[in-house]
Scaffold this motif. Structure first.
Motif, PDB file in Angstrom:
ATOM      1  N   LEU A  45       0.818  -1.212   0.000  1.00 13.00           N
ATOM      2  CA  LEU A  45       0.000   0.000   0.000  1.00 13.00           C
ATOM      3  C   LEU A  45       0.851   1.261   0.000  1.00 13.00           C
ATOM      4  CD1 LEU A  45      -2.861  -0.940   2.510  1.00 13.00           C
ATOM      5  CD2 LEU A  45      -3.172  -0.288   0.110  1.00 13.00           C
ATOM      6  N   THR A  46       2.019   1.183   0.604  1.00 18.68           N
ATOM      7  CA  THR A  46       2.844   2.383   0.774  1.00 18.68           C
ATOM      8  C   THR A  46       3.951   2.531  -0.257  1.00 18.68           C
ATOM      9  OG1 THR A  46       4.256   1.204   2.376  1.00 18.68           O
ATOM     10  CG2 THR A  46       2.413   2.475   3.255  1.00 18.68           C
ATOM     11  N   ALA A  73      -0.753   2.761   6.707  1.00 22.66           N
ATOM     12  CA  ALA A  73      -1.067   3.031   5.302  1.00 22.66           C
ATOM     13  C   ALA A  73      -1.576   4.443   5.105  1.00 22.66           C
ATOM     14  CB  ALA A  73      -2.086   2.021   4.793  1.00 22.66           C
TER      15      ALA A  73
END
Length: 440
Positions: A45-46, A73
C-alpha cells in the motif's frame, strides 16, 4: 443502485473467507488483490506500485491488527478502508470510522449486504463535496457524515448556536438509505418539559386530562427515518432515562399504555452545550450512547472561507421566494462581512441578509444594509499601516476567489493571476485553510 467496479484489496488471513470474498468480488467485475498478512499489505500500500479504490480489511490478523495497518497506510495513501469486525471489535471499528475509515461490517455477514457496502464505499469517493461549505472544516464534516450515513448508530452533532447542526442532520438524512422515510425534528428546548414525553412518545386516549384521542408521538411518526432531537442538552433528567431505555430496548410505551411500540428510526441529536463535560448535569450513560458517532461543527469565525460562499447562496434562496430589488452583494458589503466576527454564526448571516433584502432600495447590498447598527464603524477612517491594509485587501480577495470557485485552489489562483504555489503560501500566511481535495 448503480453498479460500481474498481480495484479492491482484501486483507484476510482466513483462507476460506479470503477465497470466498476474492471469488465473489471478481465475479462482480472488480480487480481484486488478496493479502493474508498485515506486513505485506502495508508494504504494497505504501510503495506506490499499486493504487486501490478500496481495502477490505479484517481487524484481527496474525502479525498485526487492522487498525495498525490502517494507521501506517494512511500516512502515505488516502485509500478508503472497509473493516470487517467481530462483535467484540465493534467499539474499535467505530473508533476507526471516527479516524477516517469509510465503513465497517460485522461478521458473520450476508454476502448481498457485504456487496452493497462495497458499492457504497466505492461510490463515496465519487460524490462531490462542498454541499455544507468550502472550508476544510466543513468538508471534513461532510466526509464524516458520508461515512456515518450507512449505519443505524446514534449521531451527536455539537457546535455553537446557528452553525448549521440541523442542516447537517438533514444532509445526513438525504445521503442515507433512509431518505425516503420521514425526517422528524424535535426542539427539546422549545417544548415544556411536562409535555415533551407525550409529544415524543405519544399518548393513549384518556391518558390524562385533555387527552381526547390517540396521539402518535414523534418517535412513532419517524417510522424508519431519522428522529432529530435538537438541543438535547435541555432535556429533563427523567426523560433522559426514558430516551436511554428507548435506545437500549428498541421500543417504547405511549403515555397511558402498557403496549410496546417498536422504534425503527435512527436517532440524531444536536446541542450547543458541552454535555460530556464533568460539570454537565446530562446523564453520562446517555451521552456515551448518543455520541457513538460524533460530529463537531466549527463556528463561522473559524472558517472565513464559508462566509461569502454562504452569503451568496442564502441571497439566491431569498431572491427566489421574495419580491426584492436586490440582485447581489457589493464589494464594500463583502468586506464588511469578512471583517465581522459572526457571533450568531450562519443563522445570523442569513437573518441579516433577509432583513437587508427586504429593506434595501438598491440592487447591490451595501454595508449599511447588512450592518445598519454599526455602519459608522465601517465608514470611519482606520489607523493602520499601508502594509496592514494591503494584506487585509489580499486576504479578502483570496476569500472572494475561493468562494467564487467553490474552494478550487487552481481555479482561484487563475482568477487572482498568481500561481497555485503562491496562493497556497498566502493562504498559509493569512490563516486560510483549504481541503487537499480542492486543488484541481
Amino acid at each position: 443502485m448503480p453498479h460500481e467496479t474498481g480495484r479492491i484489496a482484501i486483507l484476510e488471513d482466513d483462507p476460506i473467507m479470503g477465497e470466498s470474498l476474492h471469488q465473489r468480488l471478481s465475479l462482480e467485475g472488480h480487480t481484486v488483490k488478496w493479502w493474508t498478512k498485515g506486513e505485506q499489505a502495508v508494504r504494497e500500500l505504501t510503495d506506490g506500485t499499486d493504487a486501490f479504490d478500496l481495502v477490505v480489511c479484517d481487524i484481527r490478523l496474525p502479525d498485526m491488527n487492522g487498525e495498525e495497518v490502517f494507521r501506517k497506510a494512511s500516512r502515505d495513501t488516502a485509500t478508503p478502508f472497509l473493516f470487517m469486525s467481530g462483535y467484540g471489535d465493534i467499539d474499535q471499528a467505530v473508533r476507526l470510522m471516527r479516524n477516517g475509515a469509510v465503513d465497517f461490517i460485522t461478521k458473520p455477514f450476508d454476502m448481498t449486504a457485504f456487496l452493497e457496502r462495497v458499492s457504497l464505499s466505492l461510490r463515496s469517493k465519487e460524490q462531490p463535496e462542498g454541499t455544507l461549505g468550502i472550508s476544510l472544516a466543513m468538508r471534513n464534516v461532510e466526509q464524516v457524515l458520508r461515512r456515518y450515513a450507512s449505519h443505524p448508530l446514534p449521531v451527536l452533532i455539537q457546535g455553537e448556536t446557528g452553525t448549521g447542526k440541523e442542516v447537517s442532520a438533514r444532509f445526513l438524512h438525504q445521503i442515507s438509505a433512509r431518505k425516503a422515510s420521514p425526517f422528524i425534528a424535535v426542539n427539546c428546548a422549545a417544548i415544556p418539559g411536562d409535555l415533551l414525553e407525550s409529544e415524543l412518545f405519544g399518548h393513549e386516549k384518556g391518558a390524562f386530562t385533555g387527552a381526547h384521542q390517540l396521539h402518535r408521538g414523534y418517535a412513532e411518526r419517524a417510522g424508519e427515518g431519522i428522529l432529530f432531537l435538537d438541543e438535547i442538552g435541555d432535556m429533563q433528567p427523567t426523560l433522559q432515562v426514558k430516551l436511554l431505555r428507548l435506545i437500549e430496548d428498541g421500543y417504547f410505551h405511549r403515555v397511558g399504555s402498557e403496549g410496546q411500540v417498536p422504534f425503527r428510526a435512527r436517532i440524531v441529536c444536536a446541542t450547543h452545550q458541552d454535555i460530556g463535560s464533568d460539570g454537565s448535569s446530562f446523564r453520562k450513560d446517555l451521552f456515551f450512547r448518543l455520541s457513538t458517532l460524533p460530529v463537531r461543527i466549527a463556528p463561522l469565525r473559524e472558517r472565513p472561507e464559508d462566509i461569502l460562499w454562504l452569503a451568496h447562496r442564502f441571497l439566491e434562496a431569498i431572491m427566489e421566494i421574495r419580491d426584492t430589488r436586490v440582485r447581489g452583494i457589493g464589494a464594500l458589503a463583502e468586506d464588511a462581512m469578512l471583517e465581522h466576527s459572526w457571533p450568531g454564526n450562519a443563522r445570523e448571516l442569513r437573518n441579516r441578509l433577509e432583513r437587508a433584502a427586504a429593506l434595501s432600495e438598491s440592487m447591490l447590498l451595501m454595508p449599511a444594509d447588512i450592518f445598519p447598527e454599526i455602519v459608522t464603524a465601517y465608514n470611519a477612517p482606520r489607523m493602520e499601516t499601508l502594509a496592514d491594509a494591503r494584506e487585509a485587501a489580499e486576504r479578502r480577495q483570496i476569500l472572494r476567489a475561493l468562494s467564487a470557485t467553490n474552494g478550487q485552489i487552481l481555479q482561484a489562483a487563475r482568477r487572482l493571476g498568481i500561481s497555485r504555489t503562491t496562493l497556497w503560501e498566502k493562504m498559509t500566511r493569512f490563516g486560510i485553510e483549504a481541503s487537499g481535495c480542492s486543488g484541481n
